[in-house]
Design a protein around this motif. Sequence first.
Motif, PDB file in Angstrom:
ATOM      1  N   SER A 165      10.434  -5.527  -2.625  1.00 54.29           N
ATOM      2  CA  SER A 165      11.740  -4.408  -2.292  1.00 54.29           C
ATOM      3  C   SER A 165      11.213  -4.004  -3.439  1.00 54.29           C
ATOM      4  N   GLU A 166      11.530  -4.471  -4.484  1.00 54.01           N
ATOM      5  CA  GLU A 166      11.240  -3.545  -6.310  1.00 54.01           C
ATOM      6  C   GLU A 166      10.307  -2.998  -6.358  1.00 54.01           C
ATOM      7  N   ILE A 167       9.131  -3.342  -5.556  1.00 57.11           N
ATOM      8  CA  ILE A 167       7.355  -2.433  -6.134  1.00 57.11           C
ATOM      9  C   ILE A 167       7.903  -1.302  -4.607  1.00 57.11           C
ATOM     10  N   GLU A 168       8.834  -2.000  -3.875  1.00 58.53           N
ATOM     11  CA  GLU A 168       8.783  -0.480  -2.500  1.00 58.53           C
ATOM     12  C   GLU A 168       9.428   0.632  -3.171  1.00 58.53           C
ATOM     13  N   SER A 169      10.286  -0.338  -3.628  1.00 63.35           N
ATOM     14  CA  SER A 169      11.597   1.191  -3.743  1.00 63.35           C
ATOM     15  C   SER A 169      10.456   2.072  -4.874  1.00 63.35           C
ATOM     16  N   ILE A 170      10.075   0.981  -6.509  1.00 69.85           N
ATOM     17  CA  ILE A 170       9.480   1.364  -7.331  1.00 69.85           C
ATOM     18  C   ILE A 170       8.437   2.809  -6.258  1.00 69.85           C
ATOM     19  N   LEU A 171       7.362   2.783  -5.527  1.00 69.89           N
ATOM     20  CA  LEU A 171       6.482   3.062  -5.162  1.00 69.89           C
ATOM     21  C   LEU A 171       7.060   4.666  -4.582  1.00 69.89           C
ATOM     22  N   LYS A 172       8.205   4.363  -3.609  1.00 68.60           N
ATOM     23  CA  LYS A 172       8.670   5.568  -2.968  1.00 68.60           C
ATOM     24  C   LYS A 172       9.572   6.341  -3.972  1.00 68.60           C
ATOM     25  N   ALA A 173       9.841   5.419  -5.228  1.00 64.36           N
ATOM     26  CA  ALA A 173      10.758   6.197  -6.133  1.00 64.36           C
ATOM     27  C   ALA A 173       9.529   7.345  -6.584  1.00 64.36           C
ATOM     28  N   VAL A 200       1.445  -1.439   0.042  1.00 62.45           N
ATOM     29  CA  VAL A 200      -0.214  -0.445  -0.119  1.00 62.45           C
ATOM     30  C   VAL A 200       0.626   1.033   0.189  1.00 62.45           C
ATOM     31  N   GLY A 201       0.534   1.935  -1.020  1.00 59.67           N
ATOM     32  CA  GLY A 201       1.819   3.654  -1.293  1.00 59.67           C
ATOM     33  C   GLY A 201       0.661   4.394  -0.656  1.00 59.67           C
ATOM     34  N   VAL A 202       0.952   5.258   0.070  1.00 56.34           N
ATOM     35  CA  VAL A 202       0.109   6.119   0.653  1.00 56.34           C
ATOM     36  C   VAL A 202       0.850   7.235   0.038  1.00 56.34           C
ATOM     37  N   TYR A 203      -0.031   8.517  -0.633  1.00 52.83           N
ATOM     38  CA  TYR A 203       0.491   9.939  -1.237  1.00 52.83           C
ATOM     39  C   TYR A 203       0.032  10.838  -0.951  1.00 52.83           C
ATOM     40  N   ASP A 204       0.347  12.209  -0.578  1.00 52.74           N
ATOM     41  CA  ASP A 204      -0.381  12.904  -0.254  1.00 52.74           C
ATOM     42  C   ASP A 204      -1.053  14.045  -1.505  1.00 52.74           C
ATOM     43  N   ASP A 205      -0.956  13.502  -3.146  1.00 49.61           N
ATOM     44  CA  ASP A 205      -1.105  15.004  -3.922  1.00 49.61           C
ATOM     45  C   ASP A 205      -1.337  14.038  -4.760  1.00 49.61           C
ATOM     46  N   ASP A 206      -2.525  14.764  -5.208  1.00 54.56           N
ATOM     47  CA  ASP A 206      -3.238  13.864  -6.547  1.00 54.56           C
ATOM     48  C   ASP A 206      -2.561  14.226  -8.248  1.00 54.56           C
ATOM     49  N   THR A 253      -9.749   8.340   3.037  1.00 55.11           N
ATOM     50  CA  THR A 253     -11.325   9.245   3.166  1.00 55.11           C
ATOM     51  C   THR A 253     -11.457  10.594   3.337  1.00 55.11           C
ATOM     52  N   ASP A 254     -10.047  10.325   3.817  1.00 54.27           N
ATOM     53  CA  ASP A 254      -9.215  11.962   4.339  1.00 54.27           C
ATOM     54  C   ASP A 254      -8.952  13.244   3.774  1.00 54.27           C
ATOM     55  N   ASP A 255      -7.518  12.918   3.338  1.00 52.92           N
ATOM     56  CA  ASP A 255      -6.531  13.814   2.819  1.00 52.92           C
ATOM     57  C   ASP A 255      -5.736  12.802   1.876  1.00 52.92           C
ATOM     58  N   ARG A 256      -5.764  11.825   1.952  1.00 56.89           N
ATOM     59  CA  ARG A 256      -4.596  10.541   1.472  1.00 56.89           C
ATOM     60  C   ARG A 256      -4.909   9.562   0.516  1.00 56.89           C
ATOM     61  N   PHE A 257      -3.825   9.797  -0.168  1.00 50.79           N
ATOM     62  CA  PHE A 257      -4.457   8.919  -1.955  1.00 50.79           C
ATOM     63  C   PHE A 257      -3.804   7.291  -1.894  1.00 50.79           C
ATOM     64  N   ILE A 258      -4.651   6.396  -1.772  1.00 52.55           N
ATOM     65  CA  ILE A 258      -4.040   4.818  -1.489  1.00 52.55           C
ATOM     66  C   ILE A 258      -3.528   4.966  -3.018  1.00 52.55           C
ATOM     67  N   LEU A 259      -2.147   3.981  -3.450  1.00 55.51           N
ATOM     68  CA  LEU A 259      -2.091   2.780  -4.293  1.00 55.51           C
ATOM     69  C   LEU A 259      -2.123   1.548  -3.797  1.00 55.51           C
ATOM     70  N   THR A 260      -2.326   0.395  -3.956  1.00 54.35           N
ATOM     71  CA  THR A 260      -3.093  -0.855  -3.322  1.00 54.35           C
ATOM     72  C   THR A 260      -2.078  -1.451  -5.030  1.00 54.35           C
ATOM     73  N   ILE A 279       4.537   8.580   0.299  1.00 54.38           N
ATOM     74  CA  ILE A 279       5.291   8.948   1.293  1.00 54.38           C
ATOM     75  C   ILE A 279       5.705   8.270   2.750  1.00 54.38           C
ATOM     76  N   GLU A 280       5.034   6.994   2.479  1.00 51.65           N
ATOM     77  CA  GLU A 280       4.810   6.098   3.103  1.00 51.65           C
ATOM     78  C   GLU A 280       4.699   4.507   2.168  1.00 51.65           C
ATOM     79  N   VAL A 281       4.441   3.532   2.939  1.00 43.72           N
ATOM     80  CA  VAL A 281       4.488   2.397   1.855  1.00 43.72           C
ATOM     81  C   VAL A 281       4.477   1.352   2.860  1.00 43.72           C
TER      82      VAL A 281
END
Length: 174
Positions: free
Chosen positions: A155-163, A9-15, A137-144, A167-169
């Motif tokens: 670990s590869e997918i986590e590094s791609i999501l962070k790149a 689960v990648g958490v983003y703060d911008d659309d 439901t509030d202010d974050r965007f979740i990519l699953t 803001i967190e995986v």
Amino acid sequence: MDSTERYLVGVYDDDDEVLQAVTTVKKSGIKIEEVYTPFPIHGLDVAIGHPRTRIPIAAFLFGCLGLTCIFSLINYTMVFDWPMIIGGKDFFALPDWIPVSFEGTVLFTAFGMVGTFLVSNSLWPGKKPRTFDLRSTDDRFILTVNMANNKKSESEIESILKATGAIEVNVKQF
């Protein structure tokens, strides 16, 4: 559902970041399960690759069913069961049936679409919701990303999501 389903689960703060992340993640060969947002993002469904919805077809079919049922009910009651001459008109007075037929069509379509929505989104009583992150439901965007559908390592997918700006995986299991 199998209890061993693993999701990253990648958490983003911008659309805009999540929209760019979807295209980048898909180009790297990772299959995205879903993106959860607090508000609609224009073009996100196309970027994820969702097929065009068939909801208008369902609405049309429910409307046809409603029109047929209401028309049959009126025809049965006014022509066969209790024929009455109202205002010197025939028993089969089609123009007088139009308002009731329209309302019945709308009623069947509305109830049918509510039922379709509940079934297609698995929203029946007793169903435990699958919530990846409450902040979606509030202010974050979740990519699953479902790990079972991808050949790359966690670990590869986590590094791609962070790149891509996550803001967190997190790892979520259901």
